[in-house]
Design a protein around this motif. Structure first.
Motif, PDB file in Angstrom:
ATOM      1  N   ARG A  16       6.572   2.341   1.006  1.00 19.99           N
ATOM      2  CA  ARG A  16       7.320   1.655  -0.052  1.00 19.99           C
ATOM      3  C   ARG A  16       8.755   1.445   0.401  1.00 19.99           C
ATOM      4  NH1 ARG A  16       4.356   5.147  -3.394  1.00 19.99           N
ATOM      5  NH2 ARG A  16       5.954   6.723  -3.178  1.00 19.99           N
ATOM      6  N   GLY A  19      11.497   1.946  -4.543  1.00 17.63           N
ATOM      7  CA  GLY A  19      11.123   3.281  -4.988  1.00 17.63           C
ATOM      8  C   GLY A  19       9.837   3.297  -5.802  1.00 17.63           C
ATOM      9  N   LEU A  20       9.272   4.483  -6.001  1.00 21.10           N
ATOM     10  CA  LEU A  20       8.049   4.641  -6.780  1.00 21.10           C
ATOM     11  C   LEU A  20       8.233   4.107  -8.194  1.00 21.10           C
ATOM     12  CD1 LEU A  20       5.194   5.767  -7.318  1.00 21.10           C
ATOM     13  CD2 LEU A  20       6.269   7.958  -7.876  1.00 21.10           C
ATOM     14  N   MET A  21       9.377   4.433  -8.823  1.00 20.27           N
ATOM     15  CA  MET A  21       9.637   3.972 -10.193  1.00 20.27           C
ATOM     16  C   MET A  21      10.788   2.978 -10.180  1.00 20.27           C
ATOM     17  SD  MET A  21       9.197   7.338 -12.573  1.00 20.27           S
ATOM     18  CE  MET A  21      10.519   8.248 -11.786  1.00 20.27           C
ATOM     19  N   TRP A  87       1.513   0.249 -13.808  1.00 16.15           N
ATOM     20  CA  TRP A  87       1.304   0.581 -12.403  1.00 16.15           C
ATOM     21  C   TRP A  87       0.876  -0.655 -11.625  1.00 16.15           C
ATOM     22  CZ3 TRP A  87       2.629   4.928 -10.008  1.00 16.15           C
ATOM     23  CH2 TRP A  87       2.848   6.078 -10.774  1.00 16.15           C
ATOM     24  N   LYS A  89      -0.175  -1.847  -7.483  1.00 14.50           N
ATOM     25  CA  LYS A  89      -0.643  -1.250  -6.231  1.00 14.50           C
ATOM     26  C   LYS A  89      -0.668  -2.312  -5.145  1.00 14.50           C
ATOM     27  CE  LYS A  89      -3.900   1.767  -6.533  1.00 14.50           C
ATOM     28  NZ  LYS A  89      -5.202   2.402  -6.717  1.00 14.50           N
ATOM     29  N   ALA A 101      -0.147   1.729  -1.679  1.00 14.04           N
ATOM     30  CA  ALA A 101       1.123   2.255  -2.197  1.00 14.04           C
ATOM     31  C   ALA A 101       1.231   1.869  -3.663  1.00 14.04           C
ATOM     32  CB  ALA A 101       2.295   1.690  -1.411  1.00 14.04           C
ATOM     33  N   PRO A 102       1.369   2.867  -4.549  1.00 16.93           N
ATOM     34  CA  PRO A 102       1.532   2.570  -5.977  1.00 16.93           C
ATOM     35  C   PRO A 102       3.006   2.392  -6.335  1.00 16.93           C
ATOM     36  CG  PRO A 102       1.254   4.912  -5.675  1.00 16.93           C
ATOM     37  CD  PRO A 102       1.173   4.289  -4.302  1.00 16.93           C
ATOM     38  N   PHE A 103       3.245   1.628  -7.387  1.00 18.58           N
ATOM     39  CA  PHE A 103       4.578   1.410  -7.946  1.00 18.58           C
ATOM     40  C   PHE A 103       4.458   1.500  -9.461  1.00 18.58           C
ATOM     41  CE2 PHE A 103       4.525  -0.837  -3.964  1.00 18.58           C
ATOM     42  CZ  PHE A 103       5.783  -0.665  -3.438  1.00 18.58           C
TER      43      PHE A 103
END
Length: 189
Positions: A16, A19-21, A87, A89, A101-103
């Motif tokens: 990523r 960022g994740l969030m 979410w 992906k 990769a999840p977001f």
């Protein structure tokens, strides 16, 4: 002669860049991006994006506000709506394997300022905002409305607002700016 059926490639990897969030407001745009590695190097045809539904099943990104760029390594969502929250992906799939990769995209809420606020330097001005949210996502949680300025959408304004939860899927917040000066001019949400 010996013929090998083993692959000489390397499984894809995905990282990523975003960022994740990610937190964005209604009407703004967001870019979710990744970098990918592997041998052979994954191509745009190997990279897909999806929004995950409540059962974690991928849904196609078919709306014209969704755009893939940079060899499908970037997903741009324009003019964000409450329904875009959730979410996402990114999946890289090659003959050598797959990686994902999840977001998590949070939409800060619907802004509904009831009227324009005009203040005088040195005086105070009060603004109100009603926010509507999806009850099944936020049920059982305390409702908090944060105020932001469009000039700095990633930093909430501290200690300036009061939130009143009506017990439904709507909450109202009031913000009062005191001792106004020219630096207070701008758009708030």
């Amino acid at each position: 002669a010996v013929v090998s059926t083993q692959s000489t490639g390397v499984e894809p990897e995905i990282f990523r860049v975003t960022g994740l969030m990610t937190f964005k407001a209604v009407g703004q745009s967001v870019i979710l991006s990744v970098t990918v590695n592997g041998s052979p190097i994954p191509t745009a045809d190997d990279i897909t994006w999806a929004k995950m539904d409540s059962r974690n099943i991928p849904m196609p990104l078919s709306h014209d506000r969704f755009e893939l760029n940079n060899g499908n390594k970037e997903l741009t969502i324009s003019n964000l709506e409450i329904s875009d929250e959730g979410w996402y992906k990114c999946l890289v799939k090659t003959d050598e394997g797959k990686a994902e990769a999840p977001f998590l995209l949070y939409i800060l809420g619907m802004r509904s300022i009831q009227e324009s606020a005009v203040g005088v330097v040195g005086n105070s001005v009060t603004m109100s905002c009603a926010a509507t949210y999806v009850e099944n996502v936020y049920s059982g949680t305390e409702t908090v409305i944060n105020w932001y300025r469009y000039e700095d959408p990633d930093t909430p304004l501290d200690g300036l607002s009061q939130t009143e939860d009506s017990g439904t899927s709507t909450a109202t917040s009031v913000i009062t700016l005191t001792d106004l000066d020219w630096s207070d001019e701008g758009e708030y949400f």
